[in-house]
Every structure is written in structure tokens, then in C-alpha cells.
Design an enzyme around this catalytic site. Structure first.
Site, PDB file in Angstrom:
ATOM      1  N   HIS A  53       1.118  -1.378   0.132  1.00  0.00           N
ATOM      2  CA  HIS A  53       0.171  -0.191  -0.139  1.00  0.00           C
ATOM      3  C   HIS A  53       0.835   1.045   0.047  1.00  0.00           C
ATOM      4  CE1 HIS A  53       0.767  -1.030   4.450  1.00  0.00           C
ATOM      5  NE2 HIS A  53       1.197   0.157   4.381  1.00  0.00           N
ATOM      6  N   THR A  56       2.271   4.294  -4.524  1.00  0.00           N
ATOM      7  CA  THR A  56       3.037   4.546  -5.907  1.00  0.00           C
ATOM      8  C   THR A  56       3.630   3.101  -5.284  1.00  0.00           C
ATOM      9  OG1 THR A  56       4.164   6.009  -3.957  1.00  0.00           O
ATOM     10  CG2 THR A  56       3.050   6.737  -6.665  1.00  0.00           C
ATOM     11  N   ARG A  57       4.789   2.695  -6.087  1.00  0.00           N
ATOM     12  CA  ARG A  57       5.621   1.923  -6.465  1.00  0.00           C
ATOM     13  C   ARG A  57       6.471   2.315  -7.029  1.00  0.00           C
ATOM     14  NH1 ARG A  57       3.925   1.156  -2.241  1.00  0.00           N
ATOM     15  NH2 ARG A  57       4.168  -0.929  -0.490  1.00  0.00           N
ATOM     16  N   LYS A 270       6.512  12.025  -2.067  1.00  0.00           N
ATOM     17  CA  LYS A 270       6.563  10.897  -1.003  1.00  0.00           C
ATOM     18  C   LYS A 270       8.227  10.575  -1.152  1.00  0.00           C
ATOM     19  CE  LYS A 270       5.576   6.075  -0.990  1.00  0.00           C
ATOM     20  NZ  LYS A 270       5.007   5.295  -1.649  1.00  0.00           N
ATOM     21  N   HIS A 274      15.609   3.957   2.841  1.00  0.00           N
ATOM     22  CA  HIS A 274      14.989   2.477   2.337  1.00  0.00           C
ATOM     23  C   HIS A 274      15.610   1.081   3.418  1.00  0.00           C
ATOM     24  CE1 HIS A 274      14.996  -0.887   0.166  1.00  0.00           C
ATOM     25  NE2 HIS A 274      16.225  -1.457  -0.698  1.00  0.00           N
ATOM     26  N   CYS A 318       4.465   0.360   6.898  1.00  0.00           N
ATOM     27  CA  CYS A 318       3.855  -0.734   6.120  1.00  0.00           C
ATOM     28  C   CYS A 318       5.923  -1.720   6.369  1.00  0.00           C
ATOM     29  CB  CYS A 318       4.811  -0.202   4.380  1.00  0.00           C
ATOM     30  SG  CYS A 318       4.593  -1.093   3.315  1.00  0.00           S
TER      31      CYS A 318
HETATM   32  C1  LIG Z   1       7.344   1.270   1.795  1.00  0.00           C
HETATM   33  C2  LIG Z   1       7.880   0.069   0.370  1.00  0.00           C
HETATM   34  C3  LIG Z   1       8.072   0.456  -0.201  1.00  0.00           C
HETATM   35  C4  LIG Z   1       8.326   0.314  -1.393  1.00  0.00           C
HETATM   36  N1  LIG Z   1       8.883   0.224  -2.338  1.00  0.00           N
HETATM   37  C5  LIG Z   1       8.812  -0.664  -3.621  1.00  0.00           C
HETATM   38  C6  LIG Z   1       9.138   0.074  -5.064  1.00  0.00           C
HETATM   39  O1  LIG Z   1       9.434   1.148  -4.893  1.00  0.00           O
HETATM   40  N2  LIG Z   1       9.017  -0.903  -5.627  1.00  0.00           N
HETATM   41  C7  LIG Z   1       8.745  -2.440  -5.805  1.00  0.00           C
HETATM   42  O2  LIG Z   1       9.504  -3.292  -6.956  1.00  0.00           O
HETATM   43  N3  LIG Z   1       9.068  -2.702  -4.615  1.00  0.00           N
HETATM   44  C8  LIG Z   1       8.794  -1.734  -3.042  1.00  0.00           C
HETATM   45  N4  LIG Z   1       8.366  -2.420  -2.024  1.00  0.00           N
HETATM   46  C9  LIG Z   1       8.348  -3.834  -2.094  1.00  0.00           C
HETATM   47  C10 LIG Z   1       6.917  -4.416  -2.001  1.00  0.00           C
HETATM   48  O3  LIG Z   1       6.583  -3.733  -2.178  1.00  0.00           O
HETATM   49  C11 LIG Z   1       6.673  -5.779  -1.816  1.00  0.00           C
HETATM   50  O4  LIG Z   1       8.096  -6.829  -2.198  1.00  0.00           O
HETATM   51  C12 LIG Z   1       5.790  -6.216  -2.571  1.00  0.00           C
HETATM   52  O5  LIG Z   1       4.959  -5.376  -1.767  1.00  0.00           O
HETATM   53  C13 LIG Z   1       5.164  -7.926  -1.876  1.00  0.00           C
HETATM   54  O6  LIG Z   1       3.722  -8.360  -1.773  1.00  0.00           O
HETATM   55  P1  LIG Z   1       3.288  -9.891  -1.579  1.00  0.00           P
HETATM   56  O7  LIG Z   1       2.185 -10.046  -2.753  1.00  0.00           O
HETATM   57  O8  LIG Z   1       4.662 -10.492  -1.147  1.00  0.00           O
HETATM   58  O9  LIG Z   1       2.852  -9.395   0.730  1.00  0.00           O
HETATM   59  P2  LIG Z   1       1.867  -8.281   0.434  1.00  0.00           P
HETATM   60  O10 LIG Z   1       1.611  -7.630  -0.292  1.00  0.00           O
HETATM   61  O11 LIG Z   1       1.688  -7.990   1.537  1.00  0.00           O
HETATM   62  O12 LIG Z   1       0.427  -9.722   0.178  1.00  0.00           O
HETATM   63  C14 LIG Z   1       0.672 -10.949   1.583  1.00  0.00           C
HETATM   64  C15 LIG Z   1      -0.866 -10.743   1.521  1.00  0.00           C
HETATM   65  O13 LIG Z   1      -1.122 -12.578   1.871  1.00  0.00           O
HETATM   66  C16 LIG Z   1      -1.805 -12.271   3.207  1.00  0.00           C
HETATM   67  N5  LIG Z   1      -1.834 -13.246   4.624  1.00  0.00           N
HETATM   68  C17 LIG Z   1      -1.055 -12.678   5.370  1.00  0.00           C
HETATM   69  N6  LIG Z   1      -1.421 -14.083   5.933  1.00  0.00           N
HETATM   70  C18 LIG Z   1      -2.630 -15.216   5.641  1.00  0.00           C
HETATM   71  C19 LIG Z   1      -2.782 -16.241   5.949  1.00  0.00           C
HETATM   72  N7  LIG Z   1      -2.626 -16.907   6.897  1.00  0.00           N
HETATM   73  N8  LIG Z   1      -3.866 -15.819   5.499  1.00  0.00           N
HETATM   74  C20 LIG Z   1      -4.398 -15.534   3.865  1.00  0.00           C
HETATM   75  N9  LIG Z   1      -3.713 -14.829   3.847  1.00  0.00           N
HETATM   76  C21 LIG Z   1      -3.062 -14.184   4.789  1.00  0.00           C
HETATM   77  C22 LIG Z   1      -1.439 -10.816   3.683  1.00  0.00           C
HETATM   78  O14 LIG Z   1      -3.172 -10.465   3.954  1.00  0.00           O
HETATM   79  C23 LIG Z   1      -1.477  -9.599   2.118  1.00  0.00           C
HETATM   80  O15 LIG Z   1      -2.778  -9.600   1.731  1.00  0.00           O
HETATM   81  C24 LIG Z   1       8.581  -1.929  -1.344  1.00  0.00           C
HETATM   82  C25 LIG Z   1       7.754  -2.180  -0.071  1.00  0.00           C
HETATM   83  C26 LIG Z   1       7.172  -1.474   0.999  1.00  0.00           C
HETATM   84  C27 LIG Z   1       6.856  -1.423   3.012  1.00  0.00           C
END
Ligand SMILES: Cc1cc2nc3c(=O)[nH]c(=O)nc-3n(C[C@H](O)[C@H](O)[C@H](O)COP(=O)(O)OP(=O)(O)OC[C@H]3O[C@@H](n4cnc5c(N)ncnc54)[C@H](O)[C@@H]3O)c2cc1C
Length: 382
Positions: A53, A56-57, A270, A274, A318
Site C-alpha cells: 500500500h 506508488t511503487r 512521497k 530504504h 508498511c
Molecule cells: C514502504 C515500501 C516501499 C516499497 N517500495 C517498492 C518500490 O518502489 N518498488 C518495488 O518494486 N517494490 C517496493 N516495495 C516492495 C514491494 O511492495 C513488496 O515486495 C511487495 O508488495 C510484496 O508483495 P507480497 O505479495 O509478497 O506481499 P503483500 O502484498 O503484503 O501480500 C501478502 C498477502 O497475504 C495475506 N495473508 C497473510 N497471511 C495470510 C494467511 N494466513 N491467510 C491468508 N492470507 C494471508 C495478507 O493479508 C496480504 O494481502 C516496497 C515495500 C514497502 C513496504
């Protein structure tokens, strides 16, 4: 879609736990291939409690972390545009990008290395050239920058919603507010137990982000969850931060210390540091933003983006999920080959989520992928 029942349980080809960035993309690609998909999430994605969330990324191509990411990000760009065409939504905005730091540092040298190895358009700029062309950014004399024209911004909540929309249109069964509690190996099948029931599938994909460690059932991956704060400041000179004049920017501002920023898209400028966040548990992480968080951010802003040092408009916490070497983890569970684990984070995974969805669909439906995943394989032997 009518699901088969097995021993009284609903049965699917594949169950995906976690429908954030990676899980929503995997659901989309798997459902498109005709797989019977059940997707589960503990909340109702897109939501503001995981890692995806904050509006932006950054997406960028001259990948300073390792040149092996470049073919993946190139495919990710193609898939993001395909998803834009399919949904009619804007997911990406091109701004160009600057990787700024001291010559010889990992951001500058890494970006140059990837650009050269993959023949990517780029320019190396002096600090004075950066200050002249992009007056919002004030690197110190002696710093340099790698400019890449294709970098830009993805809109993460809209991207996730777009993947979920296509997955649903292709008959994926997606259920929010239903956390998975555990899973059990049942020979050829896996049984998943949730807060509301139990389901069976031939394969299981774990894309639970910061909650992945709690679902690994005995496999000890060294994943560390790190608290990160994103800030929006009111610019003192708004014109300098318009997207036409301010690209996305990533800085190694001191040796081993990083921050990044975006142009003002209407919500303020924003910025975020990091890393340097506290290690956290996703269930008890401190969600409020503290005065010391703001002060640490302002110290960097005052020095390198002085015109962004206006009143704070908002800030949100985050989570990063980090591996020790900052490269992604994508592999099968060492004891349960029908379980795929995907932890593409360490703070840089979002841009790849479209292609990670495709890769996970390849691994589930064909047991192999054309992409080189050697950097992401299990190297921890937990
Ligand atoms: C502040 C910040 C800035 C970033 N900036 C960048 C950027 O500029 N560019 C870039 O490429 N990347 C960036 N990243 C990294 C990127 O956002 C993450 O790598 C990516 O969002 C991870 O996705 P995910 O699907 O692994 O996790 P998430 O999107 O968090 O998804 C995990 C999901 O699993 C669900 N879940 C958890 N446990 C369970 C369960 N037991 N049962 C069912 N559901 C469950 C959660 O509710 C969630 O919806 C940033 C991250 C952050 C925090």
C-alpha cells in the site's frame, strides 16, 4: 465454477494463500490457464496492512541489485501494459529515474553494470547536471547519477485490484477475510485449514508476504520483517516536483544508507528511507508514526530535497520481508514439493509482481519456467 469434492472437502487445482501483490498476479495467470483456483486472504485486498500500500511503487530497468533481474523486469513491463489494455486502467506512469550516490557505490555502479550488460539506454550525470536539470534534487558535489528513461511509477492498489478482477473474470474463487491457519500434506494433495473451513488442492502457493514465515511448517527460512514508514510532505516549490520535472529517484546518500522519492502526483512529495527500520512481527507491528520517524526522514529531506521540507501531509507504516542477501526467495518447500513458496520482497518486489505471477503459474502448471530463477532458489538450507 463448480468445484469437485474430495472426502467432503471442496477441491481445487491450486490454492493460493495471500492475495497481495504476488498472490493476486498468480491467481490471474493461473485462472487464465484454466486452473481451478482458490485464493484466500486474511483481509480484503487491496488493503493497507501488508507490504503493497501507499499509492506508488518504483519500477526501473537498470537494476542495481543484480543484472539477472533485468529480463524479469522487462517481461514485467510487458505484462503491466497488457493488464492496462485488458482492464482499461492506468497502472504505470513513466517519469524516468535517477540512481544517485558516490561513484563506486552499489546504486550507481550496480545501475551502470546492468545498463551495460543489457544495452539499456542510460546517461551518467554529474551532481551539477542533476541540480540543473532537476532542481528538486540537490546532490552534493562529487555525487553522480545514472539516468534511465524508462523508469516510472506503478499504482500498487490499482495493480492488485486489476489482477484480482481478471482472476475473478476467469472464474477464480477469491475469498477475503478468511485467514489460512495451517496446511497438511495428504500424499498427492494438500489440505488447507482456514478460519472458516478446510479445502483440498493438488498444489499450494504461499504468497502471504510478511506472514509467510508462520506458514512454512517446519522449514526455517531466515526471513526478517522490517517496519518502514512512507511520508508525504507539502513541497515549498510545487513546480519543481511536477512529474515532468522530477523523475523517481533512489539515493545512496551515505555509504550503505538509502532513501528514495517520487514526484508530487497531487498528494504531496512521497519519500521514504530504504531499510534502517525496526524488526517487527506482522501481527503486532507498531502502526503509528512516531516523532523520531519523522525527524529521521526530515534530516535527509532537508539535505537533499530542501524544497520538499514543508508540512507533513501524511505518513503510513508498511512492511519489508527481507532475506539475508536481499534477493527474492522462490522455490518449492524442501519437504513438500507440492508447496511453492514465493517471498519476492526485501523492499523491491512490487514491480516484478506481474511477472512473478506468470512464473508461479509456469511452475504450478508446467513445473518449469523460461526465466532464470537461480538467484532466488533455496540457498539457506533451513
Ligand atoms: C514502504 C515500501 C516501499 C516499497 N517500495 C517498492 C518500490 O518502489 N518498488 C518495488 O518494486 N517494490 C517496493 N516495495 C516492495 C514491494 O511492495 C513488496 O515486495 C511487495 O508488495 C510484496 O508483495 P507480497 O505479495 O509478497 O506481499 P503483500 O502484498 O503484503 O501480500 C501478502 C498477502 O497475504 C495475506 N495473508 C497473510 N497471511 C495470510 C494467511 N494466513 N491467510 C491468508 N492470507 C494471508 C495478507 O493479508 C496480504 O494481502 C516496497 C515495500 C514497502 C513496504
Amino acid at each position: 465454477m463448480e468445484q469437485r469434492r474430495s472426502g467432503g472437502l471442496e477441491r481445487f487445482d491450486v490454492i493460493i494463500i495471500g492475495l497481495g501483490a504476488m498472490g493476486s498476479a498468480a491467481a490471474c495467470h493461473l485462472a487464465r490457464r484454466g486452473q481451478r483456483v482458490l485464493g484466500l486472504d486474511r483481509f480484503a485486498p487491496p488493503h493497507a496492512l501488508g507490504s503493497s500500500h501507499g499509492q506508488t511503487r518504483i519500477i526501473r530497468e537498470a537494476y542495481h541489485e543484480h543484472p539477472a533481474y533485468v529480463p524479469l523486469v522487462q517481461r514485467a513491463y510487458e505484462l503491466w501494459s497488457e493488464l492496462e489494455r485488458q482492464t482499461g486502467r492506468t497502472l504505470y506512469r513513466k517519469t524516468g529515474g535517477l540512481m544517485i550516490g558516490n561513484p563506486g557505490g552499489p546504486v550507481v555502479d550496480g545501475a551502470k553494470r546492468s545498463a551495460k550488460e543489457h544495452s539499456l539506454a542510460h546517461e551518467v550525470l554529474s551532481a551539477a547536471e542533476v541540480r540543473n536539470r532537476f532542481p528538486a534534487l540537490q546532490p552534493a558535489d562529487g555525487m553522480v547519477a545514472v539516468w534511465e528513461p524508462r523508469a516510472g511509477i506503478l499504482f500498487p492498489e490499482i495493480c492488485i485490484d486489476a489482477h484480482l478482477t481478471i482472476a475473478r473474470m476467469q472464474s477464480a474463487d477469491l475469498r477475503g477475510d478468511e485467514p489460512a491457519l495451517s496446511w497438511v500434506d495428504e500424499g498427492d494433495d494438500v489440505k488447507v485449514i482456514t478460519s472458516k473451513g478446510a479445502y483440498q488442492a493438488g498444489q499450494l502457493v504461499l504468497t502471504a508476504g510478511s506472514w509467510n514465515p508462520s506458514l512454512l511448517q517446519g522449514f526455517k527460512l531466515p526471513l526478517a520483517v522490517e517496519r518502514q514508514v512512507q511520508f508525504w510532505f507539502e513541497p515549498k516549490h510545487p513546480v519543481h516536483f511536477q512529474p515532468e520535472r522530477c523523475p523517481i529517484h533512489i539515493w545512496e546518500h551515505e555509504s550503505g544508507r538509502f532513501f528514495y522519492g517520487f514526484p508530487d502526483l497531487g498528494e504531496g512529495v512521497k519519500v521514504a528511507r530504504h531499510h534502517e527500520g525496526e524488526i517487527a512481527n506482522p501481527n503486532s507491528i507498531r502502526r503509528e508514526v512516531l516523532p523520531e520517524d519523522v525527524e529521521a526522514m526530515r534530516r535527509v529531506v532537508r539535505r537533499f530535497l530542501p524544497d520538499a521540507d514543508g508540512p507533513m501531509r501524511s505518513a503510513v507504516v508498511c512492511m519489508y520481508t527481507n532475506t539475508p542477501d536481499s534477493h527474492f526467495f522462490i522455490d518449492r518447500h524442501p519437504a513438500q514439493p507440492q508447496v511453492l513458496i514465493a517471498s519476492p520482497c526485501s523492499g523491491h518486489g512490487f514491480k516484478f509482481s506481474s511477472v512473478i505471477g506468470e512464473v508461479l503459474a509456469d511452475l504450478v502448471s508446467e513445473k518449469r519456467t523460461r526465466f532464470d530463477l537461480s538467484l532466488f532458489r533455496n540457498r539457506f538450507h533451513g
